[in-house]
Structures are given as structure tokens and as C-alpha cells.
Design a protein around this motif. Sequence first.
Motif, PDB file in Angstrom:
ATOM      1  N   GLN A  31      87.510  91.993   6.180  1.00 53.85           N
ATOM      2  CA  GLN A  31      87.343  92.892   5.074  1.00 53.85           C
ATOM      3  C   GLN A  31      86.186  93.614   5.536  1.00 53.85           C
ATOM      4  OE1 GLN A  31      86.094  89.934   1.977  1.00 53.85           O
ATOM      5  NE2 GLN A  31      88.173  90.161   0.919  1.00 53.85           N
ATOM      6  N   ARG A  57      76.743 103.125  14.372  1.00 50.96           N
ATOM      7  CA  ARG A  57      77.672 104.050  15.375  1.00 50.96           C
ATOM      8  C   ARG A  57      76.717 103.990  17.016  1.00 50.96           C
ATOM      9  NH1 ARG A  57      77.262 107.609  10.970  1.00 50.96           N
ATOM     10  NH2 ARG A  57      79.269 107.884   9.960  1.00 50.96           N
ATOM     11  N   LEU A  93      76.512  97.279  11.121  1.00 51.85           N
ATOM     12  CA  LEU A  93      77.427  98.516  10.970  1.00 51.85           C
ATOM     13  C   LEU A  93      76.584  99.598  11.473  1.00 51.85           C
ATOM     14  CD1 LEU A  93      79.616  97.859   7.769  1.00 51.85           C
ATOM     15  CD2 LEU A  93      79.887  96.885  10.285  1.00 51.85           C
ATOM     16  N   ASN A 101      83.463 105.146   8.278  1.00 51.99           N
ATOM     17  CA  ASN A 101      83.494 105.907   9.564  1.00 51.99           C
ATOM     18  C   ASN A 101      82.331 105.204  10.290  1.00 51.99           C
ATOM     19  OD1 ASN A 101      84.291 107.680  11.547  1.00 51.99           O
ATOM     20  ND2 ASN A 101      82.933 109.349  10.661  1.00 51.99           N
ATOM     21  N   THR A 102      81.983 103.993  10.315  1.00 49.33           N
ATOM     22  CA  THR A 102      81.364 103.296  11.192  1.00 49.33           C
ATOM     23  C   THR A 102      82.216 102.166  11.866  1.00 49.33           C
ATOM     24  OG1 THR A 102      80.520 101.835   9.408  1.00 49.33           O
ATOM     25  CG2 THR A 102      79.271 103.806   9.870  1.00 49.33           C
ATOM     26  N   SER A 103      81.295 101.387  12.810  1.00 50.32           N
ATOM     27  CA  SER A 103      82.093 100.169  13.346  1.00 50.32           C
ATOM     28  C   SER A 103      80.941  99.256  13.503  1.00 50.32           C
ATOM     29  CB  SER A 103      82.498 100.608  14.393  1.00 50.32           C
ATOM     30  OG  SER A 103      81.520 101.139  15.619  1.00 50.32           O
ATOM     31  N   TYR A 153      85.420  94.880   8.812  1.00 52.51           N
ATOM     32  CA  TYR A 153      86.035  95.860   9.574  1.00 52.51           C
ATOM     33  C   TYR A 153      86.561  96.946   8.732  1.00 52.51           C
ATOM     34  CZ  TYR A 153      84.676  93.663  14.040  1.00 52.51           C
ATOM     35  OH  TYR A 153      84.052  93.096  15.228  1.00 52.51           O
ATOM     36  N   LYS A 154      87.444  96.514   7.818  1.00 57.85           N
ATOM     37  CA  LYS A 154      88.038  97.788   7.027  1.00 57.85           C
ATOM     38  C   LYS A 154      87.079  98.462   6.523  1.00 57.85           C
ATOM     39  CE  LYS A 154      92.255  95.264   6.315  1.00 57.85           C
ATOM     40  NZ  LYS A 154      93.069  94.276   5.426  1.00 57.85           N
ATOM     41  N   TYR A 155      86.009  97.976   5.715  1.00 58.22           N
ATOM     42  CA  TYR A 155      84.973  98.474   5.186  1.00 58.22           C
ATOM     43  C   TYR A 155      84.150  99.559   5.931  1.00 58.22           C
ATOM     44  CZ  TYR A 155      80.304  99.068   2.885  1.00 58.22           C
ATOM     45  OH  TYR A 155      79.250  99.536   2.264  1.00 58.22           O
ATOM     46  N   ALA A 156      84.017  98.988   7.275  1.00 57.11           N
ATOM     47  CA  ALA A 156      83.376  99.994   8.163  1.00 57.11           C
ATOM     48  C   ALA A 156      84.141 100.992   8.434  1.00 57.11           C
ATOM     49  CB  ALA A 156      82.826  99.071   9.265  1.00 57.11           C
ATOM     50  N   GLU A 157      85.336 100.930   8.491  1.00 60.25           N
ATOM     51  CA  GLU A 157      86.202 102.138   8.862  1.00 60.25           C
ATOM     52  C   GLU A 157      86.278 103.199   7.672  1.00 60.25           C
ATOM     53  OE1 GLU A 157      90.843 102.185   9.614  1.00 60.25           O
ATOM     54  OE2 GLU A 157      89.959 100.641  10.794  1.00 60.25           O
ATOM     55  N   LEU A 158      86.218 102.402   6.479  1.00 65.33           N
ATOM     56  CA  LEU A 158      86.100 103.402   5.734  1.00 65.33           C
ATOM     57  C   LEU A 158      84.855 104.182   5.465  1.00 65.33           C
ATOM     58  CD1 LEU A 158      87.362 101.518   2.458  1.00 65.33           C
ATOM     59  CD2 LEU A 158      88.496 103.405   3.418  1.00 65.33           C
TER      60      LEU A 158
END
Length: 144
Positions: free
Chosen positions: A68, A35, A33, A77-79, A70-75
Motif C-alpha cells: 500500500q 526522492r 518517502l 511521484n516519490t519512492s 509503495y503504491k501511495y509513494a508512486e501516486l
Amino acid sequence: MHHQEIAISVRQLLTIDHIVKAGNNQESCELLLGRKKVNVYEIKQVIPMNNRDASEVSFTMDENELMQIYKYAELLNTSVVGIFHSHPSKPFPSETDKTFMEINPVPWLIKSTITDEMRCFIFSDSSKGRIDGIEEIKIVVVKD
């Protein structure tokens, strides 16, 4: 094509080494994870994943576990900026890897469990003339 690279810290490399060694000779796999900044993929976190195949020569990540993360990464603010896995051979993409690299066009870090060498590859539309559209990118080790 601009020169691309992936930045990984010493601590993250040690984490990867630990996960690979704990893998009981099975292919280990992790999501990376972070940027992407211009042409540099900056790794912020290494997430160990279960190898559903439980195999020495292949890996499959669980779809629910992937969702899970991908959702965590979104929280955060990463990818997902990379995929890591180990190989019981030289650190080059297998034919199966190449297929999935096209679907997931992020850097793929591959570490050999026999030579301890690590290399990084990415599928690139603009790599006309390169074998299978796969391009090797530079691994830059940064301070923690």
C-alpha cells in the motif's frame, strides 16, 4: 564512491521521536518517502509502520501494508528513500539488519532508545574493505 547523505527536517525528526516514545519499548519502524537527488536522499514524508513482531529487539513490516505504501509513494511521484527503526541499544545495524540492508539498499536510520543517538547506514556494493559492505552516511538536518 561519492559522498552520500540523507536530509531530514526538524519536524520529521520530531515525528520520529514521537513515534519511538509511543512505541511502549517495542522497536518502532517507519518508511521514509522522498526522492534521491545525486547523492542526497531527501525525505518528504515519514510513514509509521506496524511492527508485526511486537518485539523490543526486532521488527517486521507487514507485506500488505508495504505494498500500500509503495503504491501511495508512486501516486505522489516519490519512492521509499529510507527505512527507520529504533534499537534498545547503540544505533548500529544488527546482523539481521545487515541482511535486510543488502536486500533494501536505501539508507537505514537507526535511533537508540537508550542514548537517543541516531545514525544512518547504507549497504554499498562499492564499500569493498568496509565491514559487511555497510557504510555510514551523514544525516543532514534541514529547515522545515
